[in-house]
Design an enzyme around this catalytic site. Structure first.
Site, PDB file in Angstrom:
ATOM      1  N   SER A 159       0.874  -1.179   0.000  1.00 31.41           N
ATOM      2  CA  SER A 159       0.000   0.000   0.000  1.00 31.41           C
ATOM      3  C   SER A 159       0.910   1.227   0.000  1.00 31.41           C
ATOM      4  O   SER A 159       2.081   1.132   0.404  1.00 31.41           O
ATOM      5  CB  SER A 159      -0.855  -0.025   1.270  1.00 31.41           C
ATOM      6  N   TYR A 172      -2.458  -0.807  10.263  1.00 30.19           N
ATOM      7  CA  TYR A 172      -2.518  -1.144   8.832  1.00 30.19           C
ATOM      8  C   TYR A 172      -1.213  -0.721   8.146  1.00 30.19           C
ATOM      9  O   TYR A 172      -0.587  -1.509   7.436  1.00 30.19           O
ATOM     10  CB  TYR A 172      -3.725  -0.457   8.194  1.00 30.19           C
TER      11      TYR A 172
HETATM   12  P1  NDP Z   1     -11.699  -5.533   0.477  1.00 31.84           P
HETATM   13  O1  NDP Z   1     -12.043  -5.125   1.862  1.00 31.84           O
HETATM   14  O2  NDP Z   1     -12.610  -5.199  -0.640  1.00 31.84           O
HETATM   15  O3  NDP Z   1     -11.398  -7.094   0.414  1.00 31.84           O
HETATM   16  C1  NDP Z   1     -10.577  -7.676   1.395  1.00 31.84           C
HETATM   17  C2  NDP Z   1     -10.669  -9.162   1.298  1.00 31.84           C
HETATM   18  O4  NDP Z   1      -9.893  -9.716   2.358  1.00 31.84           O
HETATM   19  C3  NDP Z   1     -12.085  -9.675   1.457  1.00 31.84           C
HETATM   20  O5  NDP Z   1     -12.324 -10.757   0.583  1.00 31.84           O
HETATM   21  C4  NDP Z   1     -12.100 -10.126   2.910  1.00 31.84           C
HETATM   22  O6  NDP Z   1     -13.010 -11.174   3.177  1.00 31.84           O
HETATM   23  C5  NDP Z   1     -10.685 -10.641   3.070  1.00 31.84           C
HETATM   24  N1  NDP Z   1     -10.343 -10.723   4.481  1.00 31.84           N
HETATM   25  C6  NDP Z   1     -10.316  -9.709   5.390  1.00 31.84           C
HETATM   26  N2  NDP Z   1     -10.050 -10.196   6.595  1.00 31.84           N
HETATM   27  C7  NDP Z   1      -9.898 -11.533   6.464  1.00 31.84           C
HETATM   28  C8  NDP Z   1      -9.638 -12.594   7.364  1.00 31.84           C
HETATM   29  N3  NDP Z   1      -9.500 -12.391   8.684  1.00 31.84           N
HETATM   30  N4  NDP Z   1      -9.549 -13.854   6.890  1.00 31.84           N
HETATM   31  C9  NDP Z   1      -9.712 -14.095   5.564  1.00 31.84           C
HETATM   32  N5  NDP Z   1      -9.982 -13.144   4.659  1.00 31.84           N
HETATM   33  C10 NDP Z   1     -10.076 -11.867   5.109  1.00 31.84           C
HETATM   34  O7  NDP Z   1     -10.251  -4.869   0.225  1.00 31.84           O
HETATM   35  P2  NDP Z   1      -9.474  -4.549  -1.138  1.00 31.84           P
HETATM   36  O8  NDP Z   1      -9.881  -5.461  -2.193  1.00 31.84           O
HETATM   37  O9  NDP Z   1      -9.560  -3.096  -1.329  1.00 31.84           O
HETATM   38  O10 NDP Z   1      -7.969  -4.844  -0.671  1.00 31.84           O
HETATM   39  C11 NDP Z   1      -7.208  -5.922  -1.182  1.00 31.84           C
HETATM   40  C12 NDP Z   1      -5.753  -5.678  -0.837  1.00 31.84           C
HETATM   41  O11 NDP Z   1      -5.304  -4.469  -1.463  1.00 31.84           O
HETATM   42  C13 NDP Z   1      -5.492  -5.480   0.654  1.00 31.84           C
HETATM   43  O12 NDP Z   1      -4.256  -6.071   0.984  1.00 31.84           O
HETATM   44  C14 NDP Z   1      -5.398  -3.982   0.805  1.00 31.84           C
HETATM   45  O13 NDP Z   1      -4.642  -3.627   1.918  1.00 31.84           O
HETATM   46  C15 NDP Z   1      -4.728  -3.610  -0.489  1.00 31.84           C
HETATM   47  N6  NDP Z   1      -4.913  -2.221  -0.913  1.00 31.84           N
HETATM   48  C16 NDP Z   1      -6.118  -1.786  -1.367  1.00 31.84           C
HETATM   49  C17 NDP Z   1      -6.269  -0.479  -1.817  1.00 31.84           C
HETATM   50  C18 NDP Z   1      -7.575   0.050  -2.322  1.00 31.84           C
HETATM   51  O14 NDP Z   1      -7.643   1.257  -2.690  1.00 31.84           O
HETATM   52  N7  NDP Z   1      -8.642  -0.746  -2.396  1.00 31.84           N
HETATM   53  C19 NDP Z   1      -5.119   0.458  -1.844  1.00 31.84           C
HETATM   54  C20 NDP Z   1      -3.901  -0.119  -1.333  1.00 31.84           C
HETATM   55  C21 NDP Z   1      -3.807  -1.407  -0.912  1.00 31.84           C
HETATM   56  P3  NDP Z   1     -14.591 -10.857   3.478  1.00 31.84           P
HETATM   57  O15 NDP Z   1     -15.141 -10.420   2.166  1.00 31.84           O
HETATM   58  O16 NDP Z   1     -15.094 -12.131   3.950  1.00 31.84           O
HETATM   59  O17 NDP Z   1     -14.585  -9.758   4.492  1.00 31.84           O
END
Ligand code: NDP
Length: 254
Positions: A159, A172
């Site tokens: 990130s 985070y």
């Molecule tokens: P979302 O919140 O849309 O998706 C996150 C996913 O991670 C979901 O499928 C969620 O599952 C899963 N998850 C969260 N906690 C757990 C857990 N305890 N066990 C298993 N699965 C888990 O986030 P993004 O798609 O936006 O983010 C994806 C990655 O990209 C992350 O690493 C984030 O830090 C990174 N990122 C995103 C940015 C953005 O602008 N979107 C910018 C920079 C980095 P569930 O659906 O069941 O909650």
């Protein structure tokens, strides 16, 4: 692909990942969901890991109905998973799927947006566990299955706040710095002795639930949808990235 600052425009053939097995964490939503579908569209057998089974099933159905290779679902809550759970998962993949060619460590949780001085110790520990410790334990458990492949790629999801700290991003941001350290240390250890390449990828601002949670006042349409940033995700899993190791990359131009 020579210019790694332009990965958003990478458009490979639909056979790019044919015959490859790729595990995606957090595959039920957001960027992980888009990556799982995109990998399947390019021929990969995808292992869908996440905590909400109904979301994983919806991704499974979408891949199957569009004619992609049949995926596998492996439910796991990273907040409570132990090293035994990861070892069990690795054994199951080795026994039922075979060599692993790719691992996208994508799942993460945002935690609290507040000054560190006010941050709860419970949330701090939980976010470090979900966003960092899980990346270490899962990758470690899967190393032998990744070593079985002719070549394999691990992506750690970073990130902007994992490369430069920013106020109020708490655990985070700290976890994402840890992810970068994990990537650099492992890539250096394996660079000359393994078939596994390891890189970090910052997706950049992307229209997902997490982005909305972090920026509630922002119009969601001001950021690209997850499927439009898949160039870098595909590139790093495909043969054109064989020589790329230990790099901090961006899915969108900075
Ligand atoms: P979302 O919140 O849309 O998706 C996150 C996913 O991670 C979901 O499928 C969620 O599952 C899963 N998850 C969260 N906690 C757990 C857990 N305890 N066990 C298993 N699965 C888990 O986030 P993004 O798609 O936006 O983010 C994806 C990655 O990209 C992350 O690493 C984030 O830090 C990174 N990122 C995103 C940015 C953005 O602008 N979107 C910018 C920079 C980095 P569930 O659906 O069941 O909650």
């Amino acid at each position: 692909m020579q210019d790694l600052t332009q990965l958003m425009t990478y458009q490979p053939l639909s056979t790019l990942l044919a015959g490859r097995n790729i595990l995606v964490t957090g595959a039920g939503d957001g960027i992980g969901r888009a990556a799982a579908i995109s990998y399947a569209q390019h021929g990969a057998t995808v292992i869908l890991l996440g905590r909400t089974v109904s979301k994983l099933e919806a991704v499974y159905d979408e891949i199957e109905s569009s004619g992609g290779p049949r995926p596998a679902i492996m439910p796991l809550d990273l907040a409570i998973a132990s090293s035994q759970d990861y070892d069990h998962l690795a054994g199951e993949i080795a026994a039922t799927i075979g060599p692993l060619h790719g691992l996208l460590n994508n799942a993460a949780s945002l935690g609290e947006m507040k000054p560190l001085a006010q941050y709860s110790s419970e949330t701090f520990e939980q976010i470090i566990k979900v966003n960092l410790v899980s990346n270490f334990l899962l990758s470690k458990a899967l190393l032998p299955v990744l070593e079985q492949a002719d070549d394999a790629s691990i992506i750690f999801t970073s990130s902007g706040v994992g490369r430069k700290g920013r106020a109020y991003w708490g655990a985070y941001a700290v976890s994402k710095f840890g992810v970068e350290g994990l990537m650099q240390t492992w890539a250096d250890e394996l660079g000359d002795i393994s078939n596994i390449r390891i890189n970090s990828l910052n997706p950049g601002a992307t229209r997902t639930a997490m982005r909305q949670q972090a920026y509630p006042a922002e119009a969601p349409t001001s950021n690209p949808e997850a499927q439009s940033i898949m160039g870098a995700y595909l590139f790093l899993m495909g043969p054109e990235s064989l020589a790329i190791n230990g790099r901090q990359l961006n899915a969108q131009p900075q």
